[in-house]
Structures are given as C-alpha cells and as structure tokens.
Design a protein around this motif. Structure first.
Motif, PDB file in Angstrom:
ATOM      1  N   VAL A  79      53.289 -31.089  70.272  1.00  0.00           N
ATOM      2  CA  VAL A  79      52.868 -29.731  70.606  1.00  0.00           C
ATOM      3  C   VAL A  79      51.601 -29.395  69.821  1.00  0.00           C
ATOM      4  O   VAL A  79      51.533 -29.619  68.607  1.00  0.00           O
ATOM      5  CB  VAL A  79      53.970 -28.702  70.277  1.00  0.00           C
ATOM      6  N   VAL A  80      50.598 -28.883  70.531  1.00  0.00           N
ATOM      7  CA  VAL A  80      49.372 -28.437  69.864  1.00  0.00           C
ATOM      8  C   VAL A  80      49.065 -27.008  70.303  1.00  0.00           C
ATOM      9  O   VAL A  80      49.474 -26.572  71.374  1.00  0.00           O
ATOM     10  CB  VAL A  80      48.172 -29.357  70.177  1.00  0.00           C
ATOM     11  N   ALA A  81      48.349 -26.297  69.457  1.00  0.00           N
ATOM     12  CA  ALA A  81      47.978 -24.917  69.755  1.00  0.00           C
ATOM     13  C   ALA A  81      46.797 -24.877  70.710  1.00  0.00           C
ATOM     14  O   ALA A  81      45.835 -25.652  70.567  1.00  0.00           O
ATOM     15  CB  ALA A  81      47.633 -24.175  68.476  1.00  0.00           C
ATOM     16  N   GLY A  82      46.857 -24.001  71.701  1.00  0.00           N
ATOM     17  CA  GLY A  82      45.781 -23.840  72.663  1.00  0.00           C
ATOM     18  C   GLY A  82      44.663 -22.954  72.142  1.00  0.00           C
ATOM     19  O   GLY A  82      44.703 -22.468  71.001  1.00  0.00           O
ATOM     20  N   GLY A  83      43.668 -22.743  72.994  1.00  0.00           N
ATOM     21  CA  GLY A  83      42.543 -21.876  72.641  1.00  0.00           C
ATOM     22  C   GLY A  83      42.586 -20.584  73.425  1.00  0.00           C
ATOM     23  O   GLY A  83      43.600 -20.240  74.044  1.00  0.00           O
ATOM     24  N   ASN A  84      41.474 -19.881  73.441  1.00  0.00           N
ATOM     25  CA  ASN A  84      41.403 -18.588  74.132  1.00  0.00           C
ATOM     26  C   ASN A  84      41.246 -18.738  75.640  1.00  0.00           C
ATOM     27  O   ASN A  84      41.495 -17.793  76.382  1.00  0.00           O
ATOM     28  CB  ASN A  84      40.249 -17.758  73.571  1.00  0.00           C
ATOM     29  N   THR A  85      40.818 -19.910  76.092  1.00  0.00           N
ATOM     30  CA  THR A  85      40.649 -20.166  77.522  1.00  0.00           C
ATOM     31  C   THR A  85      41.317 -21.495  77.871  1.00  0.00           C
ATOM     32  O   THR A  85      41.661 -22.288  76.988  1.00  0.00           O
ATOM     33  CB  THR A  85      39.162 -20.252  77.908  1.00  0.00           C
ATOM     34  N   ARG A  86      41.468 -21.743  79.166  1.00  0.00           N
ATOM     35  CA  ARG A  86      42.048 -23.021  79.582  1.00  0.00           C
ATOM     36  C   ARG A  86      41.168 -24.181  79.140  1.00  0.00           C
ATOM     37  O   ARG A  86      41.668 -25.226  78.721  1.00  0.00           O
ATOM     38  CB  ARG A  86      42.236 -23.051  81.107  1.00  0.00           C
ATOM     39  N   PHE A  87      39.860 -24.019  79.253  1.00  0.00           N
ATOM     40  CA  PHE A  87      38.919 -25.057  78.825  1.00  0.00           C
ATOM     41  C   PHE A  87      39.183 -25.436  77.370  1.00  0.00           C
ATOM     42  O   PHE A  87      39.301 -26.614  77.029  1.00  0.00           O
ATOM     43  CB  PHE A  87      37.485 -24.544  78.995  1.00  0.00           C
ATOM     44  N   GLN A  88      39.292 -24.437  76.514  1.00  0.00           N
ATOM     45  CA  GLN A  88      39.515 -24.701  75.094  1.00  0.00           C
ATOM     46  C   GLN A  88      40.890 -25.315  74.847  1.00  0.00           C
ATOM     47  O   GLN A  88      41.051 -26.172  73.975  1.00  0.00           O
ATOM     48  CB  GLN A  88      39.356 -23.401  74.303  1.00  0.00           C
ATOM     49  N   SER A  89      41.873 -24.910  75.642  1.00  0.00           N
ATOM     50  CA  SER A  89      43.221 -25.457  75.477  1.00  0.00           C
ATOM     51  C   SER A  89      43.271 -26.933  75.846  1.00  0.00           C
ATOM     52  O   SER A  89      43.880 -27.747  75.142  1.00  0.00           O
ATOM     53  CB  SER A  89      44.218 -24.660  76.323  1.00  0.00           C
ATOM     54  N   VAL A  90      42.639 -27.292  76.963  1.00  0.00           N
ATOM     55  CA  VAL A  90      42.605 -28.699  77.355  1.00  0.00           C
ATOM     56  C   VAL A  90      41.841 -29.516  76.312  1.00  0.00           C
ATOM     57  O   VAL A  90      42.240 -30.635  75.963  1.00  0.00           O
ATOM     58  CB  VAL A  90      41.981 -28.867  78.753  1.00  0.00           C
ATOM     59  N   LYS A  91      40.765 -28.966  75.810  1.00  0.00           N
ATOM     60  CA  LYS A  91      39.978 -29.658  74.785  1.00  0.00           C
ATOM     61  C   LYS A  91      40.827 -29.921  73.548  1.00  0.00           C
ATOM     62  O   LYS A  91      40.775 -31.013  72.961  1.00  0.00           O
ATOM     63  CB  LYS A  91      38.741 -28.822  74.429  1.00  0.00           C
ATOM     64  N   ASN A  92      41.639 -28.932  73.146  1.00  0.00           N
ATOM     65  CA  ASN A  92      42.537 -29.126  72.004  1.00  0.00           C
ATOM     66  C   ASN A  92      43.580 -30.202  72.307  1.00  0.00           C
ATOM     67  O   ASN A  92      43.935 -31.006  71.444  1.00  0.00           O
ATOM     68  CB  ASN A  92      43.241 -27.813  71.655  1.00  0.00           C
ATOM     69  N   GLY A  93      44.078 -30.199  73.544  1.00  0.00           N
ATOM     70  CA  GLY A  93      45.037 -31.214  73.937  1.00  0.00           C
ATOM     71  C   GLY A  93      44.432 -32.603  73.894  1.00  0.00           C
ATOM     72  O   GLY A  93      45.065 -33.566  73.431  1.00  0.00           O
ATOM     73  N   LEU A  94      43.214 -32.727  74.385  1.00  0.00           N
ATOM     74  CA  LEU A  94      42.522 -34.024  74.381  1.00  0.00           C
ATOM     75  C   LEU A  94      42.349 -34.558  72.961  1.00  0.00           C
ATOM     76  O   LEU A  94      42.461 -35.771  72.731  1.00  0.00           O
ATOM     77  CB  LEU A  94      41.140 -33.872  75.028  1.00  0.00           C
ATOM     78  N   ALA A  95      42.086 -33.668  72.011  1.00  0.00           N
ATOM     79  CA  ALA A  95      41.882 -34.094  70.628  1.00  0.00           C
ATOM     80  C   ALA A  95      43.144 -34.705  70.031  1.00  0.00           C
ATOM     81  O   ALA A  95      43.071 -35.470  69.058  1.00  0.00           O
ATOM     82  CB  ALA A  95      41.430 -32.900  69.789  1.00  0.00           C
ATOM     83  N   ALA A  96      44.304 -34.382  70.629  1.00  0.00           N
ATOM     84  CA  ALA A  96      45.575 -34.891  70.110  1.00  0.00           C
ATOM     85  C   ALA A  96      46.033 -36.164  70.807  1.00  0.00           C
ATOM     86  O   ALA A  96      46.991 -36.808  70.361  1.00  0.00           O
ATOM     87  CB  ALA A  96      46.649 -33.811  70.244  1.00  0.00           C
ATOM     88  N   VAL A  97      45.373 -36.538  71.901  1.00  0.00           N
ATOM     89  CA  VAL A  97      45.781 -37.723  72.661  1.00  0.00           C
ATOM     90  C   VAL A  97      45.437 -38.998  71.878  1.00  0.00           C
ATOM     91  O   VAL A  97      44.313 -39.153  71.398  1.00  0.00           O
ATOM     92  CB  VAL A  97      45.098 -37.741  74.049  1.00  0.00           C
ATOM     93  N   LEU A  98      46.406 -39.895  71.774  1.00  0.00           N
ATOM     94  CA  LEU A  98      46.200 -41.147  71.044  1.00  0.00           C
ATOM     95  C   LEU A  98      45.867 -42.302  71.970  1.00  0.00           C
ATOM     96  O   LEU A  98      45.152 -43.225  71.586  1.00  0.00           O
ATOM     97  CB  LEU A  98      47.455 -41.481  70.232  1.00  0.00           C
ATOM     98  N   GLN A  99      46.393 -42.283  73.200  1.00  0.00           N
ATOM     99  CA  GLN A  99      46.123 -43.348  74.162  1.00  0.00           C
ATOM    100  C   GLN A  99      44.705 -43.208  74.714  1.00  0.00           C
ATOM    101  O   GLN A  99      44.154 -42.117  74.756  1.00  0.00           O
ATOM    102  CB  GLN A  99      47.123 -43.272  75.325  1.00  0.00           C
ATOM    103  N   THR A 100      44.137 -44.302  75.158  1.00  0.00           N
ATOM    104  CA  THR A 100      42.765 -44.259  75.699  1.00  0.00           C
ATOM    105  C   THR A 100      42.710 -44.865  77.100  1.00  0.00           C
ATOM    106  O   THR A 100      41.703 -45.438  77.497  1.00  0.00           O
ATOM    107  CB  THR A 100      41.794 -45.009  74.773  1.00  0.00           C
ATOM    108  N   GLY A 101      43.793 -44.723  77.858  1.00  0.00           N
ATOM    109  CA  GLY A 101      43.807 -45.204  79.233  1.00  0.00           C
ATOM    110  C   GLY A 101      43.480 -44.083  80.192  1.00  0.00           C
ATOM    111  O   GLY A 101      42.373 -43.541  80.200  1.00  0.00           O
ATOM    112  N   VAL A 102      44.442 -43.710  81.018  1.00  0.00           N
ATOM    113  CA  VAL A 102      44.276 -42.610  81.970  1.00  0.00           C
ATOM    114  C   VAL A 102      45.083 -41.415  81.479  1.00  0.00           C
ATOM    115  O   VAL A 102      46.231 -41.556  81.053  1.00  0.00           O
ATOM    116  CB  VAL A 102      44.749 -43.016  83.381  1.00  0.00           C
TER     117      VAL A 102
END
Length: 232
Positions: A79-102
């Motif tokens: 679980v990660v904290a989102g941002g003020n917009t969907r764009f920022q939330s997805v960006k925060n999610g991407l920063a937590a992803v460990l896999q580098t596939g799809v």
C-alpha cells in the motif's frame, strides 16, 4: 505462470461523494466484502505471483488495514499513499513497483474485470508495448458545439476502461512528463510521447462503481457470476 514479470497498480482514491456515502466507495461492500478486495482478487486469480501495489489516500490507509484484518484478507499487496490527482497517484504507485516487465493500471472500483480481459491486455502489451481495454458505444452520440449539435458516427469512438497495460520503462518515462489537464488516463499520458495506443476488447460488465445505481448493478453481477460457478 507468465513468462515476464507482471505488476498491477490499483488506484483507489474515491471519496464516496457521488455514492452519497460517508464511506469511500472502494470500501463499500458487495456481497459482504469491500469492493477493493474483490478487485484485488481478480488480479490474484489471474496470476497469483503478480506484484500488487494499492494506491490509497494517506488518510484511508489505516481504515484499509483495519478492514483487511476484519475480513482476514491475506492476498499479498503493498500500500502506498496517493497524491492530489490521479496522475500523481499513479506516479507514486510506479515508484513502488519492483518488477520491470509489464505493469497494469486499474481502477480500484472495477471489481468485475475478467481474467481473460486482464490476460489479453498483458499479452498485447508484452508484444506491442501497450494495451488499453475498451468497448464499443451502444448509444447514438452527438457532438455539441456551443448551442448547436450534430450526429456523429459512433463506430469511430470507443469507451475506455481499465486495465491499461504498458511496458514498465515506457510508463515510467511517460510519468516523468509535466502533468497536464488533458491527462485523463494512462493512455493519454503515454500518447503524449508520440506512442500509438493499442486497444483490446473489454466488457460492458467491467463497470466502474461510482453511483448508488452502480452498486445495485454490482450486486446483480456478482450473483450472476456466482450462479455460473455453481452451474459448472
């Protein structure tokens, strides 16, 4: 078991205002469990080894953890904290992803996405770099300009759903762009790089639960799918 590592960022930033509820919509229950749990389970059933990143508003994380304990929900996820917009939330999610596939990005309140839809999107994204789920329009549409309007050919348009799948490096690069108001989903962000978007087939049952009427449909759809399972 899939050949390439797969991840899913499930964005759940709803407040519940359009649902006319004090409880955020992703935590409302369908057949006894929060909607978000049903959504997570869809991806787990598709691939038990998928990396799951759940993006929630910071002030909702404690409630989610309490709900997981209450329902004995044990599917592994981060679980990660989102941002003020969907764009920022997805960006925060991407920063937590460990896999580098799809990596897939999916709405937390689309709990009826099928395993086939998920599988098709991941497969096409693995082959072509991206895949965005969509369905044809069923109703007639008109283009409105000021006080005038005219009929347009609906066959030239598609309704966009999630998941939207991308090669990790491509999505990461796209989310390094400055945020724009025209970024309504991940496809619109990636498209800004000049990338052609590939569409895959979705389903009219892959609804996004945002209003009280949607919640009623959700109960019906769940009962329908349970009925199919009992018949098999």
């Amino acid at each position: 078991m899939t050949a390439n590592p797969e991840s899913a960022i499930i964005v759940a930033g709803g407040s519940g205002s359009r649902m006319q509820s004090n409880l955020p919509k992703q935590f409302l229950t369908v057949t006894g469990q929060p909607i978000l749990m049903h959504t997570i389970r869809r991806f787990y059933n598709y691939n038990p080894e998928i990396e799951l990143v759940i993006v929630l508003p910071q002030n909702q994380i404690a409630l989610w953890e309490a709900l997981c304990a209450q329902h004995a929900f044990e599917i592994k996820h981060q679980v990660v904290a989102g941002g003020n917009t969907r764009f920022q939330s997805v960006k925060n999610g991407l920063a937590a992803v460990l896999q580098t596939g799809v990596v897939a990005v999916h709405d937390g309140v689309r709990p009826f996405v099928s395993e086939k839809i998920i599988a098709d999107a991941f497969q096409v994204a693995g082959e072509k770099g991206n895949a965005v789920v969509s369905v044809a329009l069923k109703d007639s549409i008109r283009e409105v300009q000021g006080e005038t309007n005219q009929a347009v050919d609906r066959s030239h348009f598609r309704l966009i759903q999630t998941p939207q799948c991308f090669e990790f490096a491509l999505l990461k690069k796209a989310y390094e762009l400055p945020e724009e108001n025209t970024f309504t989903d991940d496809a619109s962000v990636v498209e800004k790089l000049g990338i052609n978007i590939n569409l895959t087939e979705g389903s009219y049952e892959n609804i996004k639960i945002t209003t009280p009427e949607d919640l009623l449909w959700a109960e019906v759809l769940h009962q329908k799918r349970q009925g199919f399972k009992l018949q098999k």
